[in-house]
Design a protein around this motif. Structure first.
Motif, mmCIF file in Angstrom:
data_model
loop_
_atom_site.group_PDB
_atom_site.id
_atom_site.type_symbol
_atom_site.label_atom_id
_atom_site.label_comp_id
_atom_site.label_asym_id
_atom_site.label_seq_id
_atom_site.Cartn_x
_atom_site.Cartn_y
_atom_site.Cartn_z
ATOM 1 N N HIS A 392 0.839 -1.212 0.000
ATOM 2 C CA HIS A 392 0.000 0.000 0.000
ATOM 3 C C HIS A 392 0.862 1.245 0.000
ATOM 4 O O HIS A 392 1.794 1.389 0.786
ATOM 5 C CB HIS A 392 -0.911 0.004 1.222
ATOM 6 C CG HIS A 392 -1.671 1.286 1.394
ATOM 7 N ND1 HIS A 392 -2.569 1.750 0.450
ATOM 8 C CD2 HIS A 392 -1.651 2.203 2.391
ATOM 9 C CE1 HIS A 392 -3.075 2.896 0.867
ATOM 10 N NE2 HIS A 392 -2.535 3.197 2.036
ATOM 11 N N GLN A 393 0.535 2.172 -0.895
ATOM 12 C CA GLN A 393 1.140 3.498 -0.917
ATOM 13 C C GLN A 393 0.050 4.494 -0.600
ATOM 14 O O GLN A 393 -0.914 4.637 -1.365
ATOM 15 C CB GLN A 393 1.753 3.790 -2.283
ATOM 16 C CG GLN A 393 2.345 5.188 -2.400
ATOM 17 C CD GLN A 393 3.044 5.391 -3.723
ATOM 18 O OE1 GLN A 393 3.916 4.612 -4.085
ATOM 19 N NE2 GLN A 393 2.661 6.412 -4.454
ATOM 20 N N VAL A 408 6.551 0.716 3.980
ATOM 21 C CA VAL A 408 6.962 0.294 2.638
ATOM 22 C C VAL A 408 8.452 0.557 2.502
ATOM 23 O O VAL A 408 8.912 1.700 2.548
ATOM 24 C CB VAL A 408 6.176 1.048 1.549
ATOM 25 C CG1 VAL A 408 6.675 0.649 0.172
ATOM 26 C CG2 VAL A 408 4.696 0.789 1.696
ATOM 27 N N ALA A 419 3.602 -0.571 -5.501
ATOM 28 C CA ALA A 419 2.897 0.191 -4.470
ATOM 29 C C ALA A 419 1.697 0.893 -5.081
ATOM 30 O O ALA A 419 1.818 1.571 -6.096
ATOM 31 C CB ALA A 419 3.829 1.208 -3.830
ATOM 32 N N ASP A 421 -2.447 2.697 -3.990
ATOM 33 C CA ASP A 421 -3.406 3.089 -2.958
ATOM 34 C C ASP A 421 -4.539 2.066 -2.947
ATOM 35 O O ASP A 421 -5.412 2.080 -3.812
ATOM 36 C CB ASP A 421 -3.959 4.486 -3.253
ATOM 37 C CG ASP A 421 -5.065 4.883 -2.275
ATOM 38 O OD1 ASP A 421 -5.162 4.249 -1.204
ATOM 39 O OD2 ASP A 421 -5.823 5.816 -2.589
ATOM 40 N N LEU A 465 7.901 0.388 -7.345
ATOM 41 C CA LEU A 465 9.099 0.647 -6.550
ATOM 42 C C LEU A 465 10.325 0.046 -7.208
ATOM 43 O O LEU A 465 11.402 0.587 -7.160
ATOM 44 C CB LEU A 465 8.941 0.101 -5.128
ATOM 45 C CG LEU A 465 7.863 0.776 -4.274
ATOM 46 C CD1 LEU A 465 7.897 0.204 -2.876
ATOM 47 C CD2 LEU A 465 8.021 2.261 -4.253
#
Length: 466
Positions: A392-393, A408, A419, A421, A465
């Protein structure tokens, strides 16, 4: 998958409201007719076949009447049909119009009569058929886990595919499930019940009934009605897996729910005190999170149980395998510790994704970052089990609790990390079912190409990422 309707050769404009306004009625009918003719419903071919059949039947009747007119011109039937009089073209047009009108009316009424008991109130037949076709063309997805996290994932994925299989743990020994397990010798039905409710076509009254838990004023205190229902079906049908199947039929679920194994297994954890690092052992899935200490390792007893064959078949045929979200040590690993299941995952050509939790869990993953979750998974089942890790970002700090949020970080392993939402803004620490399903489908499309699914709004934030 349980179809949202049951019918034979029915195709026409059913599902319209009984009364419509003069202005909106015609437009609504034309919209419905256009929908019936859209590609992919499997309707037009049978419509053409019915028209051809009707024409052939009409030609046969016409030839029979012409033969009757030639053989017996004074027959009462010839007189009634007016074939003995002039203007045959006008009479032919009148008969065609009457036949088409009667055909339209009869098929329309037949649809309503046959399908009304099987459709949710206010849902048109064409919508049910279109949805059934769309979901049937969806990717074959296998979700592995248990608890709230798996139910959240299933709620989002059931809107995108009907080829959905949930594989759930049978190591639960607490609460209503544990009591039924000990008294009846059944696999614990709790996680199965939650997944059935999540996959239900209409999460309304029946689903609420499945989730209902008896209060303290009853001898059934603590029991869930859904657990009792599955246990009763298992007794009536003669097996737990058959009982689960019949429960799915009652709830009209989209997909299916299967256990990872049918054997009676217990989850055992080796934990260590944080102060002196002294190791000790805990037996029982429900006790692991509540006893203080850090989990070092978990295993099943017995540790060589066979996997449920349907779970193996689903994994080998899958387009995508999703592990998580869910409690790492008490929901995910109890499935993966079934050796045959993990071997099938490795052998499968599916796209494999590990969905990391948003929050740490007391007594299990205290202080873990996303790399710690993946490391613990690989320490138990080996490296490179999955192709990708989804974390999760968060653009909204309120969506997670800073004290329990999973940080993270670079994972330090060979597994790529993405990553996005995927948090529920209304419930901190929980995934949002729609966001999570949308991201997973998009990741699958990046790997396999566009899927034949309805368009949806993309998630607001996302990025790779590594």
């Amino acid at each position: 998958m349980t179809a949202p309707y049951r019918s034979g050769i029915v195709f026409a404009v059913a599902g319209m409201p009984e009364r419509e306004s003069t202005n909106g009625g015609s437009a609504s009918r034309w919209r419905t007719l256009r929908r019936w003719l859209q590609p992919g419903l499997g309707v037009k071919r049978w419509l053409v076949a019915m028209v051809i059949g009707t024409v052939l039947f009409g030609l046969g009747v016409a030839l029979l009447l012409l033969t009757l007119q030639q053989v017996s011109p004074g027959s009462p039937i010839i007189g009634i049909l007016g074939l003995a009089e002039g203007r045959p073209a006008l009479r032919a047009v009148a008969l065609i119009v009457a036949g088409v009108g009667l055909l339209y009316l009869s098929v329309f009424r037949l649809n309503r009569a046959l399908l009304a008991p099987y459709l949710r109130s206010g849902k048109a037949v064409v919508d049910a058929v279109a949805e059934h076709r769309r979901l049937g063309r969806g990717p074959k997805v296998v979700a592995i886990g248990g608890g709230t996290g798996l139910s959240t994932l299933l709620r989002g994925m059931k809107e995108r595919t009907g080829n959905l299989t949930a594989i759930v743990t049978v190591a639960d020994d607490g609460g209503s499930s544990g009591r039924l397990r000990r008294s009846l010798g059944l696999p614990p039905p709790g996680d199965v019940r939650s997944c059935l409710a999540a996959l239900s076509d209409d999460e309304d009254l029946l689903t609420q009934l499945f989730r209902y838990r008896f209060g303290t004023d009853s001898t059934l205190e603590g029991h869930s009605f859904g657990n009792l229902f599955i246990a009763a079906l298992a007794a009536v049908t003669g097996s737990f897996e058959r009982g689960v199947f019949e429960a799915g039929r009652v709830l009209a679920i989209r997909g299916r729910v299967v256990p990872s194994t049918l054997e009676n297994v217990s989850l055992v954890a080796d934990k260590a005190h944080a102060i002196d690092s002294q190791a000790f052992r805990i037996e029982g899935e429900s006790r692991i999170p509540v006893v203080p200490g850090q989990v070092r390792r978990v295993h099943l007893e017995p540790n060589d149980v066979p996997a449920y064959p349907e779970a193996i078949r689903a994994i080998l045929a899958a387009d995508m395998i999703v592990i998580g979200p869910g409690s790492l040590y008490t929901s995910l690993l109890p499935n993966l510790l079934v050796r045959e299941l993990t071997e099938a995952i490795r052998a499968s050509r599916a796209f494999k994704v590990f969905v990391c939790n948003l929050a740490t869990q007391p007594g299990e993953t205290d202080g873990y970052d996303c790399s710690g979750h993946l490391r613990a998974l690989e320490e138990h089942v080996g490296a490179r089990l999955v192709d990708l890790m989804l974390v999760h970002q968060c653009p909204n700090p309120k969506a997670t609790d800073p004290e329990t949020a999973v940080r993270v970080t670079g994972n330090g392993q060979d597994t790529p990390m993405v990553a996005e939402d995927v948090a529920d803004p209304e419930t901190p620490g929980r995934h949002d079912s729609e966001k999570l399903a949308e991201v997973l489908v998009r990741l699958l499309e990046e790997r396999t190409g566009p899927l034949d699914l309805a368009a949806a709004e993309p998630p607001a934030v996302g990025g790779r990422l590594n």
